[in-house]
Design an enzyme around this catalytic site. Structure first.
Site, PDB file in Angstrom:
ATOM      1  N   ASP A  98      63.451 -38.155-122.326  1.00 25.70           N
ATOM      2  CA  ASP A  98      63.089 -38.211-123.618  1.00 25.70           C
ATOM      3  C   ASP A  98      63.254 -39.519-124.385  1.00 25.70           C
ATOM      4  O   ASP A  98      62.888 -39.387-125.635  1.00 25.70           O
ATOM      5  CB  ASP A  98      63.674 -37.021-124.387  1.00 25.70           C
ATOM      6  CG  ASP A  98      65.080 -36.797-124.124  1.00 25.70           C
ATOM      7  OD1 ASP A  98      65.923 -37.958-124.232  1.00 25.70           O
ATOM      8  OD2 ASP A  98      65.395 -35.467-124.108  1.00 25.70           O
ATOM      9  N   HIS A 102      65.590 -40.340-113.724  1.00 26.91           N
ATOM     10  CA  HIS A 102      64.414 -39.903-113.578  1.00 26.91           C
ATOM     11  C   HIS A 102      63.326 -40.480-114.396  1.00 26.91           C
ATOM     12  O   HIS A 102      62.274 -39.948-114.538  1.00 26.91           O
ATOM     13  CB  HIS A 102      64.517 -38.089-113.795  1.00 26.91           C
ATOM     14  CG  HIS A 102      65.300 -37.543-112.772  1.00 26.91           C
ATOM     15  ND1 HIS A 102      65.907 -36.285-112.843  1.00 26.91           N
ATOM     16  CD2 HIS A 102      65.645 -37.809-111.402  1.00 26.91           C
ATOM     17  CE1 HIS A 102      66.407 -35.807-111.900  1.00 26.91           C
ATOM     18  NE2 HIS A 102      66.297 -36.891-110.865  1.00 26.91           N
ATOM     19  N   THR A 105      74.080 -30.341-117.675  1.00 25.07           N
ATOM     20  CA  THR A 105      73.158 -30.486-116.562  1.00 25.07           C
ATOM     21  C   THR A 105      73.709 -29.304-115.603  1.00 25.07           C
ATOM     22  O   THR A 105      74.805 -28.974-115.360  1.00 25.07           O
ATOM     23  CB  THR A 105      73.282 -31.722-115.884  1.00 25.07           C
ATOM     24  OG1 THR A 105      72.501 -31.609-114.455  1.00 25.07           O
ATOM     25  CG2 THR A 105      74.869 -32.392-115.492  1.00 25.07           C
TER      26      THR A 105
HETATM   27  P1  OAD Z   1      68.556 -27.756-116.108  1.00 25.45           P
HETATM   28  O1  OAD Z   1      67.653 -27.049-117.047  1.00 25.45           O
HETATM   29  O2  OAD Z   1      68.452 -27.490-114.936  1.00 25.45           O
HETATM   30  O3  OAD Z   1      70.134 -27.269-116.708  1.00 25.45           O
HETATM   31  C1  OAD Z   1      70.448 -27.609-118.071  1.00 25.45           C
HETATM   32  C2  OAD Z   1      72.097 -27.263-118.125  1.00 25.45           C
HETATM   33  O4  OAD Z   1      72.267 -27.453-119.468  1.00 25.45           O
HETATM   34  C3  OAD Z   1      72.443 -25.856-117.854  1.00 25.45           C
HETATM   35  O5  OAD Z   1      73.677 -26.039-116.747  1.00 25.45           O
HETATM   36  C4  OAD Z   1      72.771 -25.196-119.259  1.00 25.45           C
HETATM   37  O6  OAD Z   1      73.879 -24.196-119.061  1.00 25.45           O
HETATM   38  C5  OAD Z   1      73.131 -26.257-119.925  1.00 25.45           C
HETATM   39  N1  OAD Z   1      72.907 -26.203-121.492  1.00 25.45           N
HETATM   40  C6  OAD Z   1      71.794 -25.491-122.028  1.00 25.45           C
HETATM   41  N2  OAD Z   1      71.876 -26.002-123.469  1.00 25.45           N
HETATM   42  C7  OAD Z   1      73.070 -26.591-123.664  1.00 25.45           C
HETATM   43  C8  OAD Z   1      73.816 -27.115-124.852  1.00 25.45           C
HETATM   44  N3  OAD Z   1      73.258 -26.718-125.879  1.00 25.45           N
HETATM   45  N4  OAD Z   1      74.961 -27.676-124.567  1.00 25.45           N
HETATM   46  C9  OAD Z   1      75.483 -28.006-123.521  1.00 25.45           C
HETATM   47  N5  OAD Z   1      74.787 -27.534-122.181  1.00 25.45           N
HETATM   48  C10 OAD Z   1      73.699 -26.829-122.131  1.00 25.45           C
HETATM   49  O7  OAD Z   1      68.472 -29.366-116.523  1.00 25.45           O
HETATM   50  P2  OAD Z   1      69.003 -30.690-115.730  1.00 25.45           P
HETATM   51  O8  OAD Z   1      70.281 -30.418-114.905  1.00 25.45           O
HETATM   52  O9  OAD Z   1      68.865 -31.744-116.549  1.00 25.45           O
HETATM   53  O10 OAD Z   1      64.016 -33.277-112.834  1.00 25.45           O
HETATM   54  O11 OAD Z   1      67.646 -30.533-114.615  1.00 25.45           O
HETATM   55  C11 OAD Z   1      67.908 -31.328-113.679  1.00 25.45           C
HETATM   56  C12 OAD Z   1      66.664 -31.976-113.261  1.00 25.45           C
HETATM   57  O12 OAD Z   1      65.551 -30.781-113.016  1.00 25.45           O
HETATM   58  C13 OAD Z   1      65.644 -32.741-114.445  1.00 25.45           C
HETATM   59  O13 OAD Z   1      66.186 -33.949-114.478  1.00 25.45           O
HETATM   60  C14 OAD Z   1      64.243 -32.428-114.046  1.00 25.45           C
HETATM   61  C15 OAD Z   1      64.542 -31.108-113.664  1.00 25.45           C
HETATM   62  O14 OAD Z   1      63.624 -30.362-112.424  1.00 25.45           O
HETATM   63  C16 OAD Z   1      62.822 -33.620-112.366  1.00 25.45           C
HETATM   64  O15 OAD Z   1      61.891 -33.191-112.993  1.00 25.45           O
HETATM   65  C17 OAD Z   1      62.683 -34.732-111.274  1.00 25.45           C
END
Ligand code: OAD
Length: 253
Positions: free
Chosen positions: A103, A118, A189
């Site tokens: 983003d 990514h 994450t």
């Molecule tokens: P996820 O959607 O898998 O995980 C988001 C994480 O953020 C979770 O562990 C939530 O508990 C946490 N979370 C949500 N809101 C929050 C907040 N306000 N403060 C702190 N934590 C919070 O997202 P990613 O781990 O980024 O890849 O996903 C990894 C990859 O999966 C992405 O880069 C994307 C996706 O598929 C590709 O598209 C290649």
């Protein structure tokens, strides 16, 4: 709370912090995460929408999802968590941000050494001739999808789809950042997507202290995390900044 002052002391003592961020850091910016109840992957099955083969075979369908995602991103502003990381860099503690996000909000928050694992949504790329053009607002009105003016093929945002390679420059830069860091902060994450999720494990195995900020525990928590700060990144990170004695005005990009 004691844990916050412990983390602040650790940062003061050791310096050389890197951040490893995911979609959770951008939730307060109005961009939903991928997984969980409000997640993008609840609405769009990633097997169906986020694999490069789907983009190649059905670009019009995938562009319907991409337009929604890109619009949210264009409308978004850095969250207090992004701004706190900008402050940490300005104060000399934070050396790199390794992000899985596409983003561009870390840039907007003033960070300068950002490793986009990514890719990003700043450019469109032609999968045939690799021509790149900037991804501008007008692209969203091109139906059914933007095409390359050389090959007439569908153009794809320069973010990494499943089945695509991680940019080699990002792998190398992340490796270097991990080699040098003394503390890694894992922020927002789920830690389930590889090879990105290897990064915190590599840092931990090189002896870095591991601080994790999330609403919920993740696979990192029991494996490598030493300080788990439960909560929203936009509440937790400004508190850490406060413990370090940095002023709120320092949080402006
Ligand atoms: P996820 O959607 O898998 O995980 C988001 C994480 O953020 C979770 O562990 C939530 O508990 C946490 N979370 C949500 N809101 C929050 C907040 N306000 N403060 C702190 N934590 C919070 O997202 P990613 O781990 O980024 O890849 O996903 C990894 C990859 O999966 C992405 O880069 C994307 C996706 O598929 C590709 O598209 C290649």
């Amino acid at each position: 709370m004691e844990k916050y002052s412990q983390v602040a002391n650790l940062i003061k003592e050791k310096g050389n912090v890197i951040a490893f961020t995911g979609a959770g850091i951008s939730v307060e910016s109005g961009i939903p995460a991928f997984r969980g109840a409000q997640g993008l992957w609840e609405k769009y099955d990633p097997e169906e929408y986020a694999h490069i083969n789907s983009f190649v075979s059905e670009p019009a369908k995938i562009w319907r999802m991409l337009r929604e995602m890109i619009k949210l991103t264009f409308d978004a502003h850095p969250s207090p968590a992004h701004l706190a990381l900008g402050t940490l860099e300005k104060a000399g503690f934070l050396k790199a941000v390794i992000t899985q996000n596409v983003d561009g909000l870390h840039q907007e928050a003033g960070n300068t050494n950002i490793i986009e694992y990514h890719g990003n949504l700043r450019n469109l790329v032609c999968l045939k001739c690799r021509k790149k053009i900037p991804l501008a607002q007008e692209v969203l009105t091109v139906m059914p999808y933007p095409t390359c003016d050389r090959c007439n093929k569908a153009m794809k945002p320069d973010g990494v789809f499943f089945g695509e390679q991680i940019p080699i420059s990002a792998i190398e830069a992340a490796h270097e950042a991990v080699e040098n860091c003394k503390i890694i902060m894992i922020i927002g994450t789920s830690g389930v997507v590889y090879p990105a999720a290897e990064v915190p494990f590599q840092a931990a195995s090189r002896g870095a202290a591991v601080v994790e900020i999330n609403l919920d525990p993740t696979p990192f928590t029991s494996a490598v995390t030493q300080y788990f700060l439960e909560g929203s990144a936009s509440q937790v990170l400004p508190r850490i900044i406060g413990e370090l004695g940095l002023r709120p005005s320092d949080t402006q990009p």
